[in-house]
Design a protein around this motif. Structure first.
Motif, PDB file in Angstrom:
ATOM      1  N   THR A  21      43.976  43.234  29.096  1.00 29.57           N
ATOM      2  CA  THR A  21      42.709  42.583  29.443  1.00 29.57           C
ATOM      3  C   THR A  21      42.892  41.663  30.645  1.00 29.57           C
ATOM      4  O   THR A  21      42.079  41.673  31.578  1.00 29.57           O
ATOM      5  N   LEU A  22      43.953  40.876  30.641  1.00 25.95           N
ATOM      6  CA  LEU A  22      44.217  39.973  31.764  1.00 25.95           C
ATOM      7  C   LEU A  22      44.391  40.739  33.068  1.00 25.95           C
ATOM      8  O   LEU A  22      43.923  40.302  34.119  1.00 25.95           O
ATOM      9  N   GLN A  23      45.049  41.890  33.009  1.00 28.10           N
ATOM     10  CA  GLN A  23      45.230  42.692  34.221  1.00 28.10           C
ATOM     11  C   GLN A  23      43.889  43.228  34.733  1.00 28.10           C
ATOM     12  O   GLN A  23      43.658  43.283  35.939  1.00 28.10           O
ATOM     13  N   HIS A  24      43.004  43.603  33.811  1.00 31.15           N
ATOM     14  CA  HIS A  24      41.666  44.056  34.215  1.00 31.15           C
ATOM     15  C   HIS A  24      40.884  42.920  34.861  1.00 31.15           C
ATOM     16  O   HIS A  24      40.240  43.112  35.896  1.00 31.15           O
ATOM     17  N   ILE A  25      40.945  41.741  34.264  1.00 34.70           N
ATOM     18  CA  ILE A  25      40.222  40.593  34.814  1.00 34.70           C
ATOM     19  C   ILE A  25      40.779  40.258  36.197  1.00 34.70           C
ATOM     20  O   ILE A  25      40.020  39.975  37.137  1.00 34.70           O
ATOM     21  N   LYS A  26      42.093  40.316  36.332  1.00 34.53           N
ATOM     22  CA  LYS A  26      42.740  40.022  37.614  1.00 34.53           C
ATOM     23  C   LYS A  26      42.292  41.009  38.695  1.00 34.53           C
ATOM     24  O   LYS A  26      42.080  40.627  39.851  1.00 34.53           O
ATOM     25  N   ALA A  27      42.120  42.271  38.323  1.00 32.76           N
ATOM     26  CA  ALA A  27      41.799  43.315  39.301  1.00 32.76           C
ATOM     27  C   ALA A  27      40.312  43.389  39.647  1.00 32.76           C
ATOM     28  O   ALA A  27      39.928  44.171  40.510  1.00 32.76           O
ATOM     29  N   THR A  28      39.489  42.597  39.010  1.00 32.33           N
ATOM     30  CA  THR A  28      38.047  42.684  39.207  1.00 32.33           C
ATOM     31  C   THR A  28      37.584  41.769  40.335  1.00 32.33           C
ATOM     32  O   THR A  28      37.794  40.572  40.299  1.00 32.33           O
ATOM     33  N   GLU A  29      36.951  42.349  41.322  1.00 35.21           N
ATOM     34  CA  GLU A  29      36.354  41.596  42.425  1.00 35.21           C
ATOM     35  C   GLU A  29      34.960  42.131  42.665  1.00 35.21           C
ATOM     36  O   GLU A  29      34.803  43.340  42.834  1.00 35.21           O
ATOM     37  N   PRO A  30      33.950  41.315  42.690  1.00 35.68           N
ATOM     38  CA  PRO A  30      33.925  39.902  42.342  1.00 35.68           C
ATOM     39  C   PRO A  30      34.067  39.725  40.823  1.00 35.68           C
ATOM     40  O   PRO A  30      33.886  40.683  40.074  1.00 35.68           O
ATOM     41  N   PRO A  31      34.360  38.501  40.386  1.00 40.91           N
ATOM     42  CA  PRO A  31      34.528  38.265  38.944  1.00 40.91           C
ATOM     43  C   PRO A  31      33.274  38.640  38.153  1.00 40.91           C
ATOM     44  O   PRO A  31      32.160  38.529  38.652  1.00 40.91           O
ATOM     45  N   GLU A  32      33.491  39.120  36.927  1.00 46.75           N
ATOM     46  CA  GLU A  32      32.395  39.534  36.055  1.00 46.75           C
ATOM     47  C   GLU A  32      31.986  38.388  35.127  1.00 46.75           C
ATOM     48  O   GLU A  32      32.733  37.438  34.930  1.00 46.75           O
ATOM     49  N   THR A  33      30.820  38.531  34.524  1.00 46.19           N
ATOM     50  CA  THR A  33      30.309  37.528  33.595  1.00 46.19           C
ATOM     51  C   THR A  33      30.837  37.787  32.186  1.00 46.19           C
ATOM     52  O   THR A  33      31.358  38.873  31.890  1.00 46.19           O
ATOM     53  N   VAL A  34      30.685  36.811  31.317  1.00 49.02           N
ATOM     54  CA  VAL A  34      31.128  36.946  29.931  1.00 49.02           C
ATOM     55  C   VAL A  34      30.434  38.118  29.239  1.00 49.02           C
ATOM     56  O   VAL A  34      31.104  38.949  28.616  1.00 49.02           O
ATOM     57  N   PRO A  35      29.098  38.250  29.327  1.00 52.99           N
ATOM     58  CA  PRO A  35      28.461  39.408  28.663  1.00 52.99           C
ATOM     59  C   PRO A  35      28.979  40.754  29.174  1.00 52.99           C
ATOM     60  O   PRO A  35      29.156  41.693  28.394  1.00 52.99           O
ATOM     61  N   THR A  36      29.265  40.845  30.463  1.00 50.05           N
ATOM     62  CA  THR A  36      29.795  42.095  31.025  1.00 50.05           C
ATOM     63  C   THR A  36      31.172  42.383  30.446  1.00 50.05           C
ATOM     64  O   THR A  36      31.467  43.520  30.062  1.00 50.05           O
ATOM     65  N   TRP A  37      32.020  41.353  30.349  1.00 49.99           N
ATOM     66  CA  TRP A  37      33.349  41.574  29.787  1.00 49.99           C
ATOM     67  C   TRP A  37      33.277  41.948  28.313  1.00 49.99           C
ATOM     68  O   TRP A  37      34.068  42.761  27.837  1.00 49.99           O
ATOM     69  N   ILE A  38      32.321  41.391  27.587  1.00 49.63           N
ATOM     70  CA  ILE A  38      32.159  41.774  26.177  1.00 49.63           C
ATOM     71  C   ILE A  38      31.829  43.258  26.085  1.00 49.63           C
ATOM     72  O   ILE A  38      32.399  43.988  25.280  1.00 49.63           O
ATOM     73  N   GLU A  39      30.930  43.725  26.931  1.00 47.79           N
ATOM     74  CA  GLU A  39      30.593  45.154  26.952  1.00 47.79           C
ATOM     75  C   GLU A  39      31.801  46.005  27.314  1.00 47.79           C
ATOM     76  O   GLU A  39      32.061  47.035  26.696  1.00 47.79           O
ATOM     77  N   LEU A  40      32.528  45.594  28.335  1.00 49.62           N
ATOM     78  CA  LEU A  40      33.676  46.376  28.788  1.00 49.62           C
ATOM     79  C   LEU A  40      34.792  46.404  27.751  1.00 49.62           C
ATOM     80  O   LEU A  40      35.388  47.444  27.490  1.00 49.62           O
ATOM     81  N   LEU A  41      35.084  45.264  27.160  1.00 48.48           N
ATOM     82  CA  LEU A  41      36.219  45.180  26.246  1.00 48.48           C
ATOM     83  C   LEU A  41      35.931  45.774  24.879  1.00 48.48           C
ATOM     84  O   LEU A  41      36.851  46.090  24.131  1.00 48.48           O
ATOM     85  N   THR A  42      34.657  45.934  24.538  1.00 49.31           N
ATOM     86  CA  THR A  42      34.314  46.577  23.275  1.00 49.31           C
ATOM     87  C   THR A  42      34.047  48.067  23.462  1.00 49.31           C
ATOM     88  O   THR A  42      33.823  48.778  22.496  1.00 49.31           O
ATOM     89  N   GLY A  43      34.060  48.528  24.711  1.00 49.04           N
ATOM     90  CA  GLY A  43      33.828  49.942  24.980  1.00 49.04           C
ATOM     91  C   GLY A  43      32.368  50.335  24.908  1.00 49.04           C
ATOM     92  O   GLY A  43      32.044  51.499  24.730  1.00 49.04           O
ATOM     93  N   GLU A  44      31.474  49.372  25.072  1.00 48.02           N
ATOM     94  CA  GLU A  44      30.048  49.657  24.923  1.00 48.02           C
ATOM     95  C   GLU A  44      29.301  49.769  26.242  1.00 48.02           C
ATOM     96  O   GLU A  44      28.089  49.706  26.267  1.00 48.02           O
TER      97      GLU A  44
END
Length: 182
Positions: A21-44
């Motif tokens: 997860t940390l590597q995904h967050i590091k590679a994301t430009e521009p940074p994503e929002t909390v709701p977006t990360w919840i969707e991404l990390l839950t596979g939804e």
């Protein structure tokens, strides 16, 4: 609350899913929002441009890690035509410890919940398990704990994060709660 998740350290944690997860967050430009990360990390998410950031088989990997730690076990359950793998609790003492921690936190000093206890409260609510958690307290205790939980969960997340005084991680917990409340 920060509208975007900003990585402050990408140092390995020793947890495979968290490090990924940390590597995904590091590679994301521009940074994503909390709701977006919840969707991404839950596979939804169904956004084809974000699929490279989606974690694969999260539930299965979490269940496997909990089986390896001895908290869950693996079993097969038959449903008419289908055999389904389930993961019942094998360490009931760990479950009781978490329930006690949350109940005690709500009954004692809910305004000063420790960060992990607050995270447990948010998790119980977002999983629709809060009533079941508080049900074992008896009528008076359950009402008091439910009232205190409502006060915390219905609080303004931005104000609550500010009142937490920048305690490490608590602002992220409040941001996750805000995302679930929308």
């Amino acid at each position: 609350l920060p509208s975007q998740v900003l990585l402050t350290s990408d140092a390995p944690t020793g947890d495979v899913l968290l490090d990924e997860t940390l590597q995904h967050i590091k590679a994301t430009e521009p940074p994503e929002t909390v709701p977006t990360w919840i969707e991404l990390l839950t596979g939804e998410t169904w956004n084809p441009f974000k699929l490279q950031f989606q974690l694969r088989h999260v539930r299965e990997r979490l269940a496997k890690a909990l089986v390896e730690k001895g908290v869950l076990s693996t079993a097969r359950q038959n449903f008419v035509l289908f055999a389904v793998t389930t993961h019942p609790v094998s360490d009931a003492s760990e479950k009781r410890r978490l329930l006690r921690r949350l109940r005690d936190g709500l009954l004692e000093r809910p305004r000063l919940l420790r960060r992990r206890t607050l995270a447990l409260l948010v998790l119980a609510r977002s999983s629709d398990l809060l009533d079941a958690v508080l049900g074992g307290l008896g009528e008076g205790g359950a009402e008091l704990a439910a009232s205190r939980a409502r006060d915390l969960l219905d609080a303004d997340p931005e104000l609550a994060a500010a009142q937490a005084g920048g305690r490490a991680g608590s602002d992220m917990i409040w941001a996750v709660l805000a995302a679930f409340n929308k």
